[in-house]
Design a protein around this motif. Structure first.
Motif, PDB file in Angstrom:
ATOM      1  N   PHE A 210       0.828  -1.206   0.000  1.00 50.12           N
ATOM      2  CA  PHE A 210       0.000   0.000   0.000  1.00 50.12           C
ATOM      3  C   PHE A 210       0.866   1.261   0.000  1.00 50.12           C
ATOM      4  O   PHE A 210       1.978   1.272   0.532  1.00 50.12           O
ATOM      5  CB  PHE A 210      -0.859  -0.062   1.272  1.00 50.12           C
ATOM      6  CG  PHE A 210      -1.591   1.203   1.614  1.00 50.12           C
ATOM      7  CD1 PHE A 210      -2.677   1.610   0.861  1.00 50.12           C
ATOM      8  CD2 PHE A 210      -1.207   1.970   2.714  1.00 50.12           C
ATOM      9  CE1 PHE A 210      -3.365   2.771   1.197  1.00 50.12           C
ATOM     10  CE2 PHE A 210      -1.895   3.127   3.057  1.00 50.12           C
ATOM     11  CZ  PHE A 210      -2.976   3.530   2.280  1.00 50.12           C
ATOM     12  N   ALA A 211       0.337   2.332  -0.599  1.00 48.70           N
ATOM     13  CA  ALA A 211       0.958   3.657  -0.471  1.00 48.70           C
ATOM     14  C   ALA A 211      -0.146   4.699  -0.367  1.00 48.70           C
ATOM     15  O   ALA A 211      -1.239   4.498  -0.894  1.00 48.70           O
ATOM     16  CB  ALA A 211       1.849   3.958  -1.673  1.00 48.70           C
ATOM     17  N   LEU A 212       0.157   5.795   0.332  1.00 51.52           N
ATOM     18  CA  LEU A 212      -0.830   6.869   0.500  1.00 51.52           C
ATOM     19  C   LEU A 212      -0.147   8.206   0.258  1.00 51.52           C
ATOM     20  O   LEU A 212       0.915   8.474   0.823  1.00 51.52           O
ATOM     21  CB  LEU A 212      -1.389   6.814   1.932  1.00 51.52           C
ATOM     22  CG  LEU A 212      -2.229   7.992   2.425  1.00 51.52           C
ATOM     23  CD1 LEU A 212      -3.480   8.185   1.587  1.00 51.52           C
ATOM     24  CD2 LEU A 212      -2.642   7.757   3.888  1.00 51.52           C
ATOM     25  N   HIS A 213      -0.764   8.990  -0.602  1.00 57.19           N
ATOM     26  CA  HIS A 213      -0.281  10.362  -0.809  1.00 57.19           C
ATOM     27  C   HIS A 213      -1.266  11.309  -0.143  1.00 57.19           C
ATOM     28  O   HIS A 213      -2.396  11.448  -0.585  1.00 57.19           O
ATOM     29  CB  HIS A 213      -0.164  10.665  -2.305  1.00 57.19           C
ATOM     30  CG  HIS A 213       0.564  11.948  -2.602  1.00 57.19           C
ATOM     31  ND1 HIS A 213       0.640  12.998  -1.701  1.00 57.19           N
ATOM     32  CD2 HIS A 213       1.282  12.337  -3.689  1.00 57.19           C
ATOM     33  CE1 HIS A 213       1.354  13.978  -2.234  1.00 57.19           C
ATOM     34  NE2 HIS A 213       1.755  13.606  -3.433  1.00 57.19           N
ATOM     35  N   SER A 214      -0.815  11.938   0.949  1.00 52.85           N
ATOM     36  CA  SER A 214      -1.632  12.933   1.621  1.00 52.85           C
ATOM     37  C   SER A 214      -0.836  14.242   1.644  1.00 52.85           C
ATOM     38  O   SER A 214       0.203  14.357   0.981  1.00 52.85           O
ATOM     39  CB  SER A 214      -1.980  12.443   3.028  1.00 52.85           C
ATOM     40  OG  SER A 214      -2.754  13.397   3.723  1.00 52.85           O
ATOM     41  N   TYR A 224       2.936   7.943   2.836  1.00 57.60           N
ATOM     42  CA  TYR A 224       3.166   6.721   3.611  1.00 57.60           C
ATOM     43  C   TYR A 224       3.377   5.546   2.663  1.00 57.60           C
ATOM     44  O   TYR A 224       2.766   5.496   1.592  1.00 57.60           O
ATOM     45  CB  TYR A 224       1.942   6.375   4.465  1.00 57.60           C
ATOM     46  CG  TYR A 224       1.541   7.408   5.488  1.00 57.60           C
ATOM     47  CD1 TYR A 224       2.042   7.380   6.790  1.00 57.60           C
ATOM     48  CD2 TYR A 224       0.624   8.409   5.166  1.00 57.60           C
ATOM     49  CE1 TYR A 224       1.641   8.319   7.740  1.00 57.60           C
ATOM     50  CE2 TYR A 224       0.225   9.352   6.113  1.00 57.60           C
ATOM     51  CZ  TYR A 224       0.738   9.296   7.399  1.00 57.60           C
ATOM     52  OH  TYR A 224       0.332  10.228   8.337  1.00 57.60           O
ATOM     53  N   ILE A 225       4.212   4.593   3.108  1.00 55.40           N
ATOM     54  CA  ILE A 225       4.262   3.302   2.419  1.00 55.40           C
ATOM     55  C   ILE A 225       4.133   2.181   3.442  1.00 55.40           C
ATOM     56  O   ILE A 225       4.628   2.287   4.571  1.00 55.40           O
ATOM     57  CB  ILE A 225       5.569   3.046   1.614  1.00 55.40           C
ATOM     58  CG1 ILE A 225       6.788   3.561   2.371  1.00 55.40           C
ATOM     59  CG2 ILE A 225       5.481   3.575   0.210  1.00 55.40           C
ATOM     60  CD1 ILE A 225       8.080   3.248   1.659  1.00 55.40           C
ATOM     61  N   GLN A 226       3.483   1.128   3.002  1.00 55.65           N
ATOM     62  CA  GLN A 226       3.374  -0.068   3.840  1.00 55.65           C
ATOM     63  C   GLN A 226       4.743  -0.729   3.946  1.00 55.65           C
ATOM     64  O   GLN A 226       5.436  -0.906   2.946  1.00 55.65           O
ATOM     65  CB  GLN A 226       2.390  -1.051   3.197  1.00 55.65           C
ATOM     66  CG  GLN A 226       2.313  -2.386   3.914  1.00 55.65           C
ATOM     67  CD  GLN A 226       1.465  -3.404   3.172  1.00 55.65           C
ATOM     68  OE1 GLN A 226       0.795  -3.078   2.178  1.00 55.65           O
ATOM     69  NE2 GLN A 226       1.489  -4.630   3.654  1.00 55.65           N
TER      70      GLN A 226
END
Ligand code: APR
Ligand code: PHB
Length: 393
Positions: A210-214, A224-226
Motif C-alpha cells: 500500500f501507499a498513500l499520498h496525503s 506513507y508506504i506499507q
C-alpha cells in the motif's frame, strides 16, 4: 500542595484539551495534567484529516478561525490500483459533506491557545501521575511537578492520556474487557517539503504494498508506504523511500510524483484496540486511552473528538442537575461509534494492504472489492459516508 477542581483531565492531546474547552464553555472548571512540554505536544507529527462533524464542532465552539483560513476542504479521494485512479466523490455521494486537511498539531495549537487565553490551568511536564479513589465520590490525582508533590481532588477524572497513559491501568483488574487485533504491517510515514503531486488524497493498492499520498498544505506533502511492522527505519534512506513511493503510486498515463527534502520520518504499526466499558466509577476514558484504530480510515482524532463531545454533554448534565443517566450511557454511546469506525478502518485496511498471503486468494478478493467500490454507486456511497464521518449522535 493541595488543590481542587471539578474535572481532572489527564493528557493534553486533542481529547484532553478539547474536553477542557467544552467544559469551560459550560462553566465547568478543569485542570489538565500533561507529562510532555507544550512545545512537544504542539510539534508532534500526527494525522491530518478532520471529518465534517469534527470541523463543525470546532467551528461552533469558537475554534474555527485558523481552521477556516488554512484548512483545505477536500470533496473526493482517489483509489488507485492497476495503474489507474478512481475518484470517490465524497461530497456528491453524501449530500455535500466533506473532509478537511488540517494537521492534528494545528488543532492542538489552536486548543492550547484558546484554553490559555481563557485562563485555563494546564500543567505541562508533570510526572509520576497516580490516580486513587476512582470508585469513591472525590477521586484524587497525585503528581509531581518541579520536584514537588501535588494532590488534586476532583469530582471526576477524564483519562485522556493516550494509549500509553496511566488512566486505563488504574482501573482494577477484571473490570475491563480488551479487544485487540494487530495487522501484519506498518506504515513508514514522511513529511516532505514539496508541493503535493495531487489535489486529493490517493490511496494506492500495489503488488509491492500500500501507499498513500496525503498533504498538509500547498507546500508540504505527507506520504506513507506499507512496510513490515518491525522494519528498521535505518534501512530506508530518503532515496529509497521516494523510489518506492513512485513505483507504488505510478499510473499508466504518466503521472509523476515530485520529491523533495524529507523533514520527518517514522514507522508506526497498525492496530485495532478497544476496552469496554470506557468508564469505571468516576474515571472516564476518552480517545486513544480507550481505543486505537488503524490509520487507513483516518479516524483516530475524529473518534477522540466524538468521545469528549459526549463526555462534556454528560458531565454538564450532572453538574447542572445531578442527573446520572447520561454519564451511565457514556460508554455505550461512545462504543457504538468506536465499533462502527473499527469496522470501517478494518475494511479500508484489509482492502488496500498487501498481505503476506500464500496462494493469492486474498488478493483476488481485494481486487474484487476495489472494483466494486469503484463501479457501484451504492458501494462508493457506503465508503464515502463513513469516510466523511457518520453524524454525531
Ligand atoms: N500523565 C499525563 N499525561 C500523559 C500521561 C500521564 N501519565 N501519559 C501520556 N500522557 C499524555 C501524552 O503525552 C499525550 O500528550 O497524554 C496525551 C495523549 O494524547 P494523544 O496520544 O494525542 O491522544 P488523544 O488526545 O486521545 O488523541 C487521539 O491522537 O494519537 C493520536 O492517532 C491518535 O489522532 C488520534 C488522537
Ligand atoms: C495523513 O494525512 O496523515 C493521513 C491521511 C489519511 C489517512 C491517514 C493519515 O488515512
Amino acid at each position: 500542595m493541595n488543590t481542587k477542581t471539578q474535572v481532572g483531565i489527564i493528557g493534553a492531546g486533542p481529547a484532553g484539551l478539547l474536553l477542557s474547552h467544552l467544559l469551560h464553555l459550560e462553566g465547568i472548571d478543569s485542570v489538565v495534567l500533561e507529562t510532555r512540554s507544550r512545545k512537544y505536544v504542539e510539534e508532534r507529527v500526527r494525522a491530518g484529516v478532520l471529518e465534517q462533524g469534527t470541523v463543525d464542532l470546532l467551528c461552533e465552539t469558537g475554534l474555527g478561525d485558523r481552521l477556516r483560513r488554512e484548512g483545505l476542504v477536500h470533496r473526493g479521494i482517489e483509489l488507485r490500483f492497476d495503474g489507474r485512479g478512481h475518484r470517490i466523490a465524497l461530497s456528491d455521494l453524501t449530500g455535500g459533506r466533506a473532509i478537511w486537511i488540517y494537521g492534528q498539531k494545528q488543532v492542538v495549537k489552536d486548543l492550547n491557545k484558546a484554553r490559555l487565553a481563557a485562563g485555563a490551568t494546564i500543567h505541562f511536564e508533570v510526572n509520576d501521575v497516580r490516580l486513587s479513589g476512582i470508585d469513591a465520590t472525590s477521586p484524587v490525582i497525585n503528581y509531581r511537578k518541579d520536584d514537588q508533590e501535588h494532590i488534586l481532588t476532583c469530582d471526576f477524572i477524564a483519562g485522556c492520556d493516550g494509549f500509553h497513559g496511566v488512566s486505563r491501568d488504574s482501573i482494577p483488574s477484571g473490570i475491563l474487557r480488551t479487544y485487540q487485533h494487530d495487522y501484519p504491517f506498518g506504515w513508514l510515514g514522511i513529511l516532505a517539503a514539496v508541493a503535493p503531486s495531487t489535489e486529493e488524497l490517493i490511496y494506492a493498492s500495489h503488488d509491492r504494498g500500500f501507499a498513500l499520498h496525503s498533504l498538509r498544505s500547498p507546500e508540504i506533502s505527507r506520504l506513507y508506504i506499507q512496510v513490515d511492522p518491525d522494519e528498521d527505519i535505518n534501512e530506508w534512506p530518503d532515496d529509497r523511500i521516494w523510489q518506492e513511493l513512485s513505483i507504488r503510486l505510478a499510473t499508466r498515463d504518466g503521472w509523476t510524483l515530485a520529491d523533495g527534502p524529507i523533514l520527518e520520518k517514522g514507522i508506526t504499526s497498525l492496530r485495532s484496540f478497544v476496552v469496554e466499558p470506557m468508564q469505571y466509577g468516576r474515571l472516564f476514558l476518552a480517545g486513544d486511552a480507550a481505543h486505537i484504530v488503524p490509520a487507513t480510515g483516518a479516524k483516530g482524532l475524529n473518534l477522540a473528538v466524538h468521545d469528549v463531545r459526549i463526555l462534556a454533554e454528560s458531565l454538564t448534565a450532572w453538574f447542572r442537575t445531578g442527573a446520572t443517566e447520561l454519564l451511565e450511557q457514556y460508554s455505550t454511546r461512545c462504543l457504538r461509534r468506536v465499533w462502527r469506525v473499527q469496522d470501517f478502518s478494518s475494511f479500508m485496511s484489509l482492502m488496500l494492504h498487501r498481505f503476506p498471503d500464500g496462494d493469492g486468494f486474498r488478493s483476488r478478493l481485494q481486487r474484487a472489492q476495489l472494483e466494486y467500490v469503484c463501479s457501484s454507486e451504492a458501494a462508493a456511497r457506503s465508503l464515502a459516508e463513513n469516510y466523511v464521518g457518520l453524524p454525531h449522535v
